[in-house]
Design a protein around this motif. Structure first.
Motif, short mmCIF file in Angstrom:
data_model
loop_
_atom_site.label_atom_id
_atom_site.label_comp_id
_atom_site.label_asym_id
_atom_site.label_seq_id
_atom_site.Cartn_x
_atom_site.Cartn_y
_atom_site.Cartn_z
N THR A 190 0.87 -1.18 0.00
CA THR A 190 0.00 0.00 0.00
C THR A 190 0.90 1.23 0.00
O THR A 190 1.85 1.30 0.78
CB THR A 190 -0.91 0.02 1.25
N SER A 207 -6.87 -1.75 -5.56
CA SER A 207 -7.77 -0.68 -5.15
C SER A 207 -7.05 0.65 -5.24
O SER A 207 -5.85 0.74 -5.00
CB SER A 207 -8.32 -0.94 -3.74
N THR A 246 -8.02 4.41 -3.93
CA THR A 246 -9.00 5.20 -3.17
C THR A 246 -8.48 6.60 -2.90
O THR A 246 -7.28 6.84 -2.81
CB THR A 246 -9.34 4.52 -1.83
#
Length: 60
Positions: free
Chosen positions: A27, A54, A56
């Motif tokens: 991440t 992902s 975001t």
């Protein structure tokens, strides 16, 4: 390296990013190449194949 295309969660433009497929899960924060807003990127690989992704927005 693995090139992945996705929509920015701020400006909705399609952007691409090079992901390091040698790291199983990570991440990190990367700025959108169009609107420059920070995006939290979370790619997940298994056997050098992207199995989860992902992108975001970061609440500021």
């Amino acid at each position: 390296m693995y090139e992945h295309f996705f929509q920015c969660p701020y400006c909705w433009e399609e952007i691409s990013m090079l992901l390091d497929s040698s790291i199983r899960k990570q991440t990190y924060i990367e700025d959108c190449e169009v609107c420059c807003n920070p995006i939290e990127i979370t790619p997940e690989f298994q056997d050098q194949e992207l199995i989860g992704f992902s992108a975001t927005d970061i609440e500021q």
